[in-house]
Design an enzyme around this catalytic site. Sequence first.
Site, PDB file in Angstrom:
ATOM      1  N   THR A   1     -68.915 -52.109 -63.208  1.00  0.00           N
ATOM      2  CA  THR A   1     -70.868 -50.546 -63.827  1.00  0.00           C
ATOM      3  C   THR A   1     -71.806 -51.686 -64.431  1.00  0.00           C
ATOM      4  OG1 THR A   1     -71.364 -48.955 -65.528  1.00  0.00           O
ATOM      5  CG2 THR A   1     -69.691 -50.794 -65.844  1.00  0.00           C
ATOM      6  N   ASP A   2     -72.253 -50.941 -63.620  1.00  0.00           N
ATOM      7  CA  ASP A   2     -74.016 -51.913 -64.936  1.00  0.00           C
ATOM      8  C   ASP A   2     -73.686 -51.743 -65.799  1.00  0.00           C
ATOM      9  OD1 ASP A   2     -74.495 -48.753 -64.555  1.00  0.00           O
ATOM     10  OD2 ASP A   2     -76.460 -48.992 -64.190  1.00  0.00           O
ATOM     11  N   GLU A   3     -72.847 -50.899 -66.723  1.00  0.00           N
ATOM     12  CA  GLU A   3     -73.269 -50.824 -67.982  1.00  0.00           C
ATOM     13  C   GLU A   3     -73.000 -52.086 -68.875  1.00  0.00           C
ATOM     14  OE1 GLU A   3     -71.774 -47.589 -69.793  1.00  0.00           O
ATOM     15  OE2 GLU A   3     -72.073 -46.280 -68.248  1.00  0.00           O
TER      16      GLU A   3
ATOM     17  N   TYR B   1     -66.279 -49.184 -74.099  1.00  0.00           N
ATOM     18  CA  TYR B   1     -65.589 -49.423 -72.384  1.00  0.00           C
ATOM     19  C   TYR B   1     -66.988 -49.725 -71.908  1.00  0.00           C
ATOM     20  CZ  TYR B   1     -66.765 -48.031 -67.871  1.00  0.00           C
ATOM     21  OH  TYR B   1     -67.418 -47.977 -66.305  1.00  0.00           O
TER      22      TYR B   1
ATOM     23  N   LYS C   1     -64.744 -53.236 -69.668  1.00  0.00           N
ATOM     24  CA  LYS C   1     -64.884 -53.685 -68.499  1.00  0.00           C
ATOM     25  C   LYS C   1     -65.507 -55.157 -68.172  1.00  0.00           C
ATOM     26  CE  LYS C   1     -65.289 -51.287 -64.903  1.00  0.00           C
ATOM     27  NZ  LYS C   1     -63.851 -51.448 -64.677  1.00  0.00           N
TER      28      LYS C   1
ATOM     29  N   ASN D   1     -74.494 -45.304 -62.281  1.00  0.00           N
ATOM     30  CA  ASN D   1     -73.821 -44.211 -62.154  1.00  0.00           C
ATOM     31  C   ASN D   1     -73.796 -43.205 -61.063  1.00  0.00           C
ATOM     32  OD1 ASN D   1     -75.463 -44.581 -64.890  1.00  0.00           O
ATOM     33  ND2 ASN D   1     -73.941 -42.622 -65.745  1.00  0.00           N
TER      34      ASN D   1
ATOM     35  N   ARG E   1     -75.743 -40.089 -79.503  1.00  0.00           N
ATOM     36  CA  ARG E   1     -74.152 -40.590 -79.343  1.00  0.00           C
ATOM     37  C   ARG E   1     -74.406 -41.992 -79.705  1.00  0.00           C
ATOM     38  NH1 ARG E   1     -72.946 -42.266 -72.845  1.00  0.00           N
ATOM     39  NH2 ARG E   1     -71.727 -40.608 -72.986  1.00  0.00           N
TER      40      ARG E   1
HETATM   41  P1  NAD Z   1     -62.045 -41.964 -62.962  1.00  0.00           P
HETATM   42  O1  NAD Z   1     -61.852 -41.805 -64.622  1.00  0.00           O
HETATM   43  O2  NAD Z   1     -62.492 -40.505 -62.109  1.00  0.00           O
HETATM   44  O3  NAD Z   1     -60.551 -41.800 -62.502  1.00  0.00           O
HETATM   45  C1  NAD Z   1     -60.152 -42.984 -62.754  1.00  0.00           C
HETATM   46  C2  NAD Z   1     -58.691 -43.171 -62.300  1.00  0.00           C
HETATM   47  O4  NAD Z   1     -57.815 -44.682 -62.624  1.00  0.00           O
HETATM   48  C3  NAD Z   1     -58.280 -41.797 -62.036  1.00  0.00           C
HETATM   49  O5  NAD Z   1     -57.381 -41.682 -61.357  1.00  0.00           O
HETATM   50  C4  NAD Z   1     -57.098 -42.213 -63.081  1.00  0.00           C
HETATM   51  O6  NAD Z   1     -55.781 -41.690 -63.099  1.00  0.00           O
HETATM   52  C5  NAD Z   1     -56.911 -43.693 -62.926  1.00  0.00           C
HETATM   53  N1  NAD Z   1     -55.442 -44.306 -63.593  1.00  0.00           N
HETATM   54  C6  NAD Z   1     -56.173 -44.373 -65.560  1.00  0.00           C
HETATM   55  N2  NAD Z   1     -56.094 -45.757 -65.791  1.00  0.00           N
HETATM   56  C7  NAD Z   1     -54.769 -46.207 -65.035  1.00  0.00           C
HETATM   57  C8  NAD Z   1     -54.008 -46.829 -65.559  1.00  0.00           C
HETATM   58  N3  NAD Z   1     -53.145 -47.664 -66.520  1.00  0.00           N
HETATM   59  N4  NAD Z   1     -52.772 -47.710 -64.791  1.00  0.00           N
HETATM   60  C9  NAD Z   1     -53.265 -46.863 -62.972  1.00  0.00           C
HETATM   61  N5  NAD Z   1     -54.135 -45.800 -62.678  1.00  0.00           N
HETATM   62  C10 NAD Z   1     -54.883 -45.572 -63.668  1.00  0.00           C
HETATM   63  O7  NAD Z   1     -63.106 -42.829 -62.829  1.00  0.00           O
HETATM   64  P2  NAD Z   1     -64.089 -43.078 -61.261  1.00  0.00           P
HETATM   65  O8  NAD Z   1     -65.444 -42.554 -62.633  1.00  0.00           O
HETATM   66  O9  NAD Z   1     -63.982 -42.713 -60.799  1.00  0.00           O
HETATM   67  O10 NAD Z   1     -64.729 -44.230 -61.756  1.00  0.00           O
HETATM   68  C11 NAD Z   1     -63.595 -45.561 -60.956  1.00  0.00           C
HETATM   69  C12 NAD Z   1     -64.233 -47.185 -60.800  1.00  0.00           C
HETATM   70  O11 NAD Z   1     -65.451 -47.359 -61.096  1.00  0.00           O
HETATM   71  C13 NAD Z   1     -63.871 -47.868 -62.995  1.00  0.00           C
HETATM   72  O12 NAD Z   1     -63.189 -48.446 -62.736  1.00  0.00           O
HETATM   73  C14 NAD Z   1     -65.141 -47.303 -63.702  1.00  0.00           C
HETATM   74  O13 NAD Z   1     -65.550 -47.852 -64.580  1.00  0.00           O
HETATM   75  C15 NAD Z   1     -66.026 -47.414 -62.423  1.00  0.00           C
HETATM   76  N6  NAD Z   1     -67.771 -46.925 -62.186  1.00  0.00           N
HETATM   77  C16 NAD Z   1     -68.185 -45.646 -62.545  1.00  0.00           C
HETATM   78  C17 NAD Z   1     -68.604 -44.970 -62.468  1.00  0.00           C
HETATM   79  C18 NAD Z   1     -69.448 -44.130 -62.255  1.00  0.00           C
HETATM   80  O14 NAD Z   1     -70.756 -43.443 -62.627  1.00  0.00           O
HETATM   81  N7  NAD Z   1     -68.059 -43.130 -63.119  1.00  0.00           N
HETATM   82  C19 NAD Z   1     -70.050 -46.208 -61.636  1.00  0.00           C
HETATM   83  C20 NAD Z   1     -70.068 -47.647 -61.919  1.00  0.00           C
HETATM   84  C21 NAD Z   1     -68.519 -47.717 -61.845  1.00  0.00           C
HETATM   85  P1  TYD Z   2     -72.136 -39.677 -69.045  1.00  0.00           P
HETATM   86  O1  TYD Z   2     -71.993 -38.821 -67.801  1.00  0.00           O
HETATM   87  O2  TYD Z   2     -71.580 -39.964 -70.147  1.00  0.00           O
HETATM   88  O3  TYD Z   2     -72.302 -41.319 -68.271  1.00  0.00           O
HETATM   89  P2  TYD Z   2     -72.841 -42.377 -68.787  1.00  0.00           P
HETATM   90  O4  TYD Z   2     -72.708 -42.433 -70.436  1.00  0.00           O
HETATM   91  O5  TYD Z   2     -71.267 -42.995 -68.832  1.00  0.00           O
HETATM   92  O6  TYD Z   2     -74.480 -43.462 -68.457  1.00  0.00           O
HETATM   93  O7  TYD Z   2     -73.505 -39.498 -69.903  1.00  0.00           O
HETATM   94  C1  TYD Z   2     -74.945 -39.711 -68.746  1.00  0.00           C
HETATM   95  C2  TYD Z   2     -75.954 -39.496 -69.437  1.00  0.00           C
HETATM   96  O8  TYD Z   2     -76.225 -38.409 -69.762  1.00  0.00           O
HETATM   97  C3  TYD Z   2     -75.792 -40.504 -70.838  1.00  0.00           C
HETATM   98  O9  TYD Z   2     -77.806 -40.914 -71.527  1.00  0.00           O
HETATM   99  C4  TYD Z   2     -74.940 -39.666 -72.215  1.00  0.00           C
HETATM  100  C5  TYD Z   2     -75.987 -37.513 -71.966  1.00  0.00           C
HETATM  101  N1  TYD Z   2     -74.925 -37.176 -71.831  1.00  0.00           N
HETATM  102  C6  TYD Z   2     -75.577 -35.939 -72.648  1.00  0.00           C
HETATM  103  O10 TYD Z   2     -76.551 -35.666 -73.028  1.00  0.00           O
HETATM  104  N2  TYD Z   2     -74.568 -35.246 -73.695  1.00  0.00           N
HETATM  105  C7  TYD Z   2     -73.591 -35.213 -72.993  1.00  0.00           C
HETATM  106  O11 TYD Z   2     -72.791 -33.731 -72.702  1.00  0.00           O
HETATM  107  C8  TYD Z   2     -73.577 -36.192 -71.763  1.00  0.00           C
HETATM  108  C9  TYD Z   2     -71.745 -35.907 -71.656  1.00  0.00           C
HETATM  109  C10 TYD Z   2     -73.815 -37.059 -71.514  1.00  0.00           C
END
Ligand code: NAD
Ligand code: TYD
Length: 351
Positions: free
Chosen positions: A132-134, A157, A161, A186, A288
């Site tokens: 992630t970019d975070e 988190y 990562k 995101n 948050r």
């Molecule tokens: P998600 O939470 O939707 O899915 C995570 C999956 O991992 C789920 O299916 C869960 O069951 C599985 N999992 C969790 N713990 C596990 C374990 N111990 N063993 C096996 N499986 C397990 O997450 P996502 O949003 O699809 O993100 C996927 C990846 O991409 C993550 O590594 C996250 O850090 C990264 N990422 C997410 C975003 C975003 O915006 N969602 C952006 C950048 C990077």
């Molecule tokens: P989120 O979807 O949780 O992604 P991330 O925190 O990993 O960027 O949140 C996106 C943005 O929205 C973040 O700045 C937090 C804000 N947010 C709210 O204002 N209200 C909410 O209920 C949630 C879940 C997020």
Amino acid sequence: MDKSILITGGAGFIGSHTVRQFVTRYPGYRIVNLDKLTYAGNLENLTDIEDAPNYHFVRGDIYDAAFLKELFEQYRFDGVIHLAAESHVDRSISDPNEFIKTNVMGTANLLNVARSHWEGNFEGKLFYHISTDEVYGSLEEGGYFTEDTPYDPRSPYSASKASSDHLVRAYYNTYQLPMVISNCSNNYGPNQFPEKLIPLFINNIKNNRALPVYGKGENVRDWLYVEDHAQAIDLIYHQGRIGHTYNIGGDNEWRNIDLIRKLCEIMDRKLGRKQGESAQLISFVKDRAGHDLRYAIDCSKLKDELGWRQQVTFSQGLEKTVDWYLENQEWLNHVLTGEYEEYYRRQYVER
Ligand code: NAD
Ligand code: TYD
């Protein structure tokens, strides 16, 4: 089979789009989806491809090293695309330990098993870590994260990562384990668990529930449509340079409050409400803890080196996403009630 690839976290949001991309585009690859099926993992995300001959699902935990060893022996993977993680910042604030177990220890377990399984013959092997970019921290108004931005994670988190990214790089440097990492902004789109901003707010607007905007809603995120991410993963898996990092982003920055107002307008139109009605649900709540102000990605390396481009504009992507959630109320109901556990039993245990 041309290749045997392990995708971890394939039942989650981005993982399911990645699994679909690989299963449909590469019929000659054996794709094994390993997922623990936590609250965020849902096999109903993959019903359209679950019977494909090159697709296999295995339920398991990346924290379990002995299980991973057996899995590698059984499937003899050439590649790993590692997405499994705990992924929600708010949950990491209330309970960091699960993040450390899965994101740090789970990644270490996978690295160890890949290393010992591939030792002596790294040719054609690849450990691709999805991040992630975070990890780069928080920006003020100007500037962008590049691949060289120093790490400065600020939530449990992002710290978990960042730790996993460091481990992956350390295994490359120390043991020459072939790896590539991508750090993405995101994501949004179909199948995202309704705890993240966009799906949560779509569901709340539909049900006339308050929209809890943290702080003043001035935080900025860079949004990318999930299928564009899956395509970037495909490209980087096949053409990324070993040992390199690629940033992936949407070139699409939005202040939360502006995004939320846009979403409200779309929902008013789709639900036949008068304009401005859904926006009345906006409710400013306590910020948050440690809320990062701004994320913005410079993804020119990926564009220049590998020719990747975002295909879906934000307007198109939001329309598609809203339509998907409105048309898939059953998916939402199952996810919200945990009924997908039932689906797992029917599909994989009882048949
Ligand atoms: P998600 O939470 O939707 O899915 C995570 C999956 O991992 C789920 O299916 C869960 O069951 C599985 N999992 C969790 N713990 C596990 C374990 N111990 N063993 C096996 N499986 C397990 O997450 P996502 O949003 O699809 O993100 C996927 C990846 O991409 C993550 O590594 C996250 O850090 C990264 N990422 C997410 C975003 C975003 O915006 N969602 C952006 C950048 C990077
Ligand atoms: P989120 O979807 O949780 O992604 P991330 O925190 O990993 O960027 O949140 C996106 C943005 O929205 C973040 O700045 C937090 C804000 N947010 C709210 O204002 N209200 C909410 O209920 C949630 C879940 C997020």
